[in-house]
Design an enzyme around this catalytic site. Structure first.
Site, mmCIF file in Angstrom:
data_model
loop_
_atom_site.group_PDB
_atom_site.id
_atom_site.type_symbol
_atom_site.label_atom_id
_atom_site.label_comp_id
_atom_site.label_asym_id
_atom_site.label_seq_id
_atom_site.Cartn_x
_atom_site.Cartn_y
_atom_site.Cartn_z
ATOM 1 N N ARG A 1 0.834 -1.211 0.000
ATOM 2 C CA ARG A 1 0.000 0.000 0.000
ATOM 3 C C ARG A 1 0.868 1.261 0.000
ATOM 4 O O ARG A 1 0.398 2.372 -0.210
ATOM 5 C CB ARG A 1 -0.972 -0.027 1.183
ATOM 6 C CG ARG A 1 -2.101 0.951 1.051
ATOM 7 C CD ARG A 1 -3.396 0.620 1.814
ATOM 8 N NE ARG A 1 -3.304 -0.257 2.932
ATOM 9 C CZ ARG A 1 -2.860 0.079 4.151
ATOM 10 N NH1 ARG A 1 -2.462 1.316 4.376
ATOM 11 N NH2 ARG A 1 -2.825 -0.804 5.119
ATOM 12 N N TYR B 1 -15.451 20.215 -13.596
ATOM 13 C CA TYR B 1 -15.816 18.806 -13.784
ATOM 14 C C TYR B 1 -16.820 18.385 -12.705
ATOM 15 O O TYR B 1 -16.621 18.669 -11.526
ATOM 16 C CB TYR B 1 -14.548 17.941 -13.726
ATOM 17 C CG TYR B 1 -14.872 16.475 -13.609
ATOM 18 C CD1 TYR B 1 -15.619 15.842 -14.600
ATOM 19 C CD2 TYR B 1 -14.488 15.740 -12.497
ATOM 20 C CE1 TYR B 1 -15.953 14.508 -14.479
ATOM 21 C CE2 TYR B 1 -14.818 14.406 -12.378
ATOM 22 C CZ TYR B 1 -15.554 13.799 -13.374
ATOM 23 O OH TYR B 1 -15.895 12.478 -13.256
ATOM 24 N N ASP C 1 -6.200 21.151 -12.177
ATOM 25 C CA ASP C 1 -6.577 19.905 -12.839
ATOM 26 C C ASP C 1 -6.127 20.048 -14.286
ATOM 27 O O ASP C 1 -6.703 20.817 -15.070
ATOM 28 C CB ASP C 1 -8.095 19.694 -12.735
ATOM 29 C CG ASP C 1 -8.547 18.373 -13.354
ATOM 30 O OD1 ASP C 1 -7.855 17.884 -14.260
ATOM 31 O OD2 ASP C 1 -9.605 17.862 -12.947
ATOM 32 N N LYS D 1 -7.559 9.547 -18.794
ATOM 33 C CA LYS D 1 -7.856 10.230 -20.061
ATOM 34 C C LYS D 1 -6.643 10.220 -21.002
ATOM 35 O O LYS D 1 -6.241 9.171 -21.444
ATOM 36 C CB LYS D 1 -8.330 11.650 -19.762
ATOM 37 C CG LYS D 1 -9.372 11.731 -18.632
ATOM 38 C CD LYS D 1 -10.650 10.997 -18.940
ATOM 39 C CE LYS D 1 -11.757 11.439 -18.000
ATOM 40 N NZ LYS D 1 -12.575 10.407 -17.421
#
Ligand SMILES: Cc1ncc(COP(=O)(O)O)c(C=O)c1O
Length: 379
Positions: A53, A104, A175, A200
């Protein structure tokens, strides 16, 4: 991957070369040319990682690559939303966030929830209106900018706004999903954070979900590292490997997709079914001059407002054959959708707006398909 294991001699490379060469193992006789898919939840004791992790060779290579492109140490997350939530999780109760009223939807929904829970105060601004953004800065803990915005393609004056925000001591996150580090590098403009939905353009093939945060602030990096480790929003090694494979072609994909987007935008302005084209690459677009002043390109997303309202817009999306009717963006294949088919879309976005993520297909095939779908929408 620690810095001593990095492939040597990559300093000063053009981004077209960096995307190909970064994040590879150091050369050694018969050594791997690509990082391995490391399927390990734990590691022998005695090293800095210890447990899966906290780190993994496959994410490490991807982090090195995104870090080289963005210009700052990088953490990858299980999704773009996990990355966004990790940033907001660092904000203390009562903190003020200033952000776009058209951002967004996922980000908007998370912020609205935090306001409802009386955790944060949010100031919504038109990011294209620099004076409005600057007026909202005093008292802001975090300025969360998205530019160009999803889906209205508004462009914020990042150099001016980031400079003013940093002078006032505000944290600044950008972003950078729509632009990619090939078109703008927020950390170089002074931002604390550059964030991606790696899903993306970076990964580029609509086959995985992942996010990233790059930051030039070592203390912030450690807090975000802990937020990821303790929040548990870690990516899978196979997805990380795929994303890095996608980055190898980012430059050529973006070049073709952008050229297609510009050509489609030009033709769409003259289409009888189109009310308005939103694409900063068009000289007549209200955001063109600003984008040209600091971006290296205009990206591969455009939006069109379709004549005949939401029904006509839906009909266009249902009528295409080459362009897939689906959400998301940044893949090699063209996708479009009417954004208001989602109940959470911002009320400031027109109900007939269709966002088109332009892929790398042949331009005439794309045009023929879009043209016939738009004509069908008006019948
Ligand atoms: C601009 C932008 N930021 C963040 C996200 C969220 O990323 P993800 O879907 O990888 O969680 C998206 C997803 O569409 C996006 O378009």
């Amino acid at each position: 991957m620690s810095s001593k294991e990095k492939h040597p001699g990559l300093d000063g490379l053009h981004p077209d070369s960096l995307v190909v060469s970064t994040g590879r193992p150091a050369p050694s006789p018969d050594g791997n040319i690509n990082p391995s898919i490391s399927l390990n939840s734990t590691f022998f004791a005695g090293g800095p990682v210890g447990y899966g992790r906290s780190g993994n060779e496959s994410w490490g290579a991807l982090e090195e690559a995104i870090g080289a492109l963005e210009g700052g140490p990088t953490l990858v997350f299980s999704s773009g939303m996990a990355a966004i939530n990790a940033v907001f999780s660092l904000l203390p109760k009562g903190a003020v966030v200033t952000t776009s009223k058209n951002g967004y939807t996922g980000t908007m929904v998370v912020l609205a929830k935090l306001v409802e829970q009386e955790w944060l105060e949010v100031r919504y601004v038109d990011v294209a209106d620099t004076e409005e953004v600057l007026a909202a800065l005093p008292g802001t803990s975090l300025l969360w900018l998205e530019s160009p915005t999803n889906p209205a393609l508004e462009v914020a004056d990042l150099p001016k706004i980031i400079k003013a925000a940093k002078a006032l001591g505000c944290g600044v996150a950008v972003d950078n999903t729509f632009a990619t580090p090939l078109l703008q590098r927020p950390l170089h403009l002074g931002a604390d954070i550059s964030m991606h939905s790696v899903t993306k353009f970076l990964a580029g093939h609509s086959d995985l979900i992942m996010g990233s945060i790059s930051t030039s602030d070592p203390a912030l990096f450690h807090r975000l590292f802990d937020a990821r480790k303790n929040g548990g929003a870690i990516p899978g090694p196979f997805e990380a490997w795929l994303a890095l494979r996608g980055i190898r072609t980012l430059s050529v994909r973006l070049e073709r997709a952008q050229a297609n987007a510009l050509e489609l935008a030009k033709r769409l302005t003259k289409h009888p079914a189109v009310e308005r084209v939103r694409y900063p690459g068009l000289p007549e677009d209200p955001h063109h001059d600003r984008a040209r002043s600091f971006m290296k390109g205009y990206g591969a997303i455009l939006s069109i407002d379709i004549k005949g309202g939401p029904n006509a817009a839906d009909k266009a999306c249902e009528s295409s054959r080459l362009v897939s009717y689906a959400t998301s963006l940044g893949g090699v294949e063209s996708l479009w959708e009417r954004r208001h088919r989602w109940a959470v879309e911002s009320p400031t976005i027109p109900v007939n707006l269709v966002r088109l993520s332009v892929g790398i297909e042949n331009i005439e095939d794309l045009w023929n398909d879009i043209d016939q779908a738009l004509r069908a929408s008006q019948e």
